[in-house]
Scaffold this active site. Structure first.
Site: not given
Length: 557
Positions: A172, A292
């Site tokens: 991220e 994810e």
């Protein structure tokens, strides 16, 4: 890499026992697969979350137990073929940028166990992304040196590991104080390029190891995908994989702004995400790992989103991933698989997820059907979502109900007879029917006997205020909060609908609806707030609260 740093690295690896044997070193028996075949073989995947990514002293600092071989074997037994092991390195990095040998050895040990279990394994730099990598716009050289130092040591430690070990550049990625997307894309490209150069340059198995590169924020908006596509073209390496994350349409994912249903808006968000991934990557021969997935509200409580609504989300998600040929990795920070007991905390949820790896399942507009207590019972109709399956029958426990006297089906409309519902109302507050389809998992439909919920006056404080509530069999869906002039009250003041579990939460055993300190922190002192509690039966109950300093009073409106 300087000679001094190289010698220091050798000493570190020797101290950690990493100078010779590497986790499940590549051997003749390892299958040779193309990147696309390898990524397909990784489906499905699971995240060992809140463990090595924890920012405390060790892997237990965020509440999960120490990883064991038995845990990994248990996960393998659930049908998972890959495991993502997020790792946060920053707190284990010395002032002279040396990774703590003991920590590196422990990561290596767990990676080795996972490879021995037959998993594909993915490791990365995880919360480093927001802890210190995010400062790259203002501290470019120091951040880049730190990032490079970590990957230089990790690449050396895993140089000769099995090709089933996959490396992910950063989790991220985000950049604080960036001038905008253009600068952020350039910084991420610089990190990814440096990662690629370091790993490939370390030789051994790393010369051809599968490397995973993320989009900015691991977001699947088109601009993010286009920027990563340009990076792939520049690197011109066939052994690269793209990664994004997906936690659903945000209002639905956390239950805010009226997003308490998996409605057409939430569905369109999911469908659009997979369409963009297919068009931007898969159709161009670039494999994709969705590193994810889940729902953001799960971080607080898996009940933030009503059970049937989240089951519909995971059913469609799994189907889209399968037809898109995208490998998925379930985010599990301990809220799904009980790592001590070795069981799923919500077996129905996992059953839906696991079924979606292979096929579609039929669902329905809801998993709740309400029958009011003490009134004449009439037949009720619910819409089925066959999802390409065929509806077969309805069961009550082990008994198959009778088509005609008990229920009728016309197209996608299932009608339960008044006679059946009258019998079920006599069984108690909640009776479960099972709707069966030609394949996939059954759909549970709870027939709920209820009456209108009743709220009562109460006093309390902003630190602990609860609305006394007789739920009378009903279930809270959401809450709105407005002032007398119609403007929105409380957090997220751009919407009257407040966030479930963040601003309010039902406490069914205690018979109360709790209003949080976070809610009152953004309520005007002395201004009455009208609350509307919306229930899944369709009932709405109104209440008024007024904050005066730390004191709160509330009355039914």
């Amino acid at each position: 890499m300087s000679r001094l740093f190289g010698r220091l690295l050798v000493l570190v690896l020797l101290a950690a026992g990493l100078s010779t044997a590497s986790p499940s070193a590549a051997g003749a028996r390892e299958p040779v697969r193309t990147p696309a075949q390898a990524v397909a073989a990784m489906q499905p995947g699971w995240n060992l979350g809140n463990t090595f990514d924890a920012t405390g002293d060790d892997e237990t600092s965020w509440g999960n137990p120490r990883v064991t071989r038995e845990l990994l074997a248990g996960i393998r037994d659930q049908g998972f073929n890959s495991i993502r092991i997020p790792v946060t390195w920053g707190q284990h990095l010395s002032a002279d940028l040396v990774v703590d040998p003991a920590y590196l050895a422990r990561v290596r040990e767990v990676v080795g166990w996972a490879l021995d279990e037959g998993f594909y394994v993915m490791i990365n730099q995880h919360h480093d992304s927001w802890q210190w990598i995010a400062g790259m716009p203002a501290d470019h050289d120091n951040v880049l040196n730190r990032y490079n130092a970590v990957w230089t040591q990790v690449a050396a430690a895993f140089r000769d590991a099995s090709p089933r070990l996959v490396l992910e550049s950063v989790n991220e990625p985000q950049f604080s104080g960036s001038s905008g997307d253009a600068e952020s894309y350039a910084l991420l490209a610089e990190l990814n390029t440096s990662f690629h150069r370091i790993v490939r340059g370390s030789g051994g198995g790393n010369a051809t190891r599968l490397l995973v590169l993320p989009t900015l924020h691991t977001n699947a908006d088109q601009g993010r995908l286009d920027a990563l596509t340009a990076e792939f073209a520049a690197l011109h390496d066939p052994n690269l994989i793209a990664t994004v994350h997906y936690y659903g349409y945000w209002p639905f994912s956390v239950n805010v702004a009226g997003g308490y249903r998996f409605d057409t808006t939430a569905q369109a968000d999911l469908l659009g995400t997979f369409e963009r991934l297919r068009t931007s990557f898969v159709n161009k021969g670039i494999p994709v790992i969705l590193g994810e997935y889940g729902l953001l509200g799960f971080d607080r409580h898996t009940g933030t989103i009503e059970q049937g609504e989240k089951l519909k989300f995971f059913e469609l998600f799994g189907h889209q991933a399968r037809i898109s040929r995208i490998t998925t990795m379930l985010w599990d920070n301990g809220q799904h698989f009980d790592r001590t007991a070795g069981v799923w905390r919500d077996t129905e949820l996992f059953g839906q997820i696991a079924s979606s790896w292979r096929t579609r399942s039929g669902t329905a507009a809801s998993d709740l059907l309400f029958v009011r207590r003490g009134t004449p019972v009439t037949a009720q109709t619910i819409t089925l979502n066959p999802n390409g399956t065929g509806f077969t029958h309805v069961r009550l426990g082990a008994a198959t109900l009778r088509r005609g006297p008990d229920y009728q089906v016309s197209g996608d409309q299932l009608t339960l007879s008044a006679g059946l519902l009258s019998r079920l109302r006599g069984y108690g507050a909640r009776t479960s029917l099972t709707l069966r389809f030609s394949r996939g998992v059954p759909w549970r439909l709870d027939v709920v006997t209820f009456d209108t919920p009743v709220v009562s006056a109460a006093t309390g404080t902003t630190a602990a205020y609860a609305v006394p509530t007789a739920f009378n069999g009903d279930q809270l869906a959401t809450m709105t909060a407005t002032y007398a002039d119609g403007t929105n009250a409380g957090p997220h003041n751009w919407t009257p609908y407040k966030e479930f579990d963040r601003a309010f939460a039902p406490d069914y055993p205690a018979g109360a609806i709790k209003l949080t300190p976070e809610f009152f922190a953004e309520v005007t002192d002395g201004a009455p707030v009208t609350l509307k509690f919306l229930f899944w039966s369709g009932e709405t109950v109104t209440y008024q609260v007024t904050r005066n300093g730390a004191e709160v009073t509330g009355t039914p409106a």
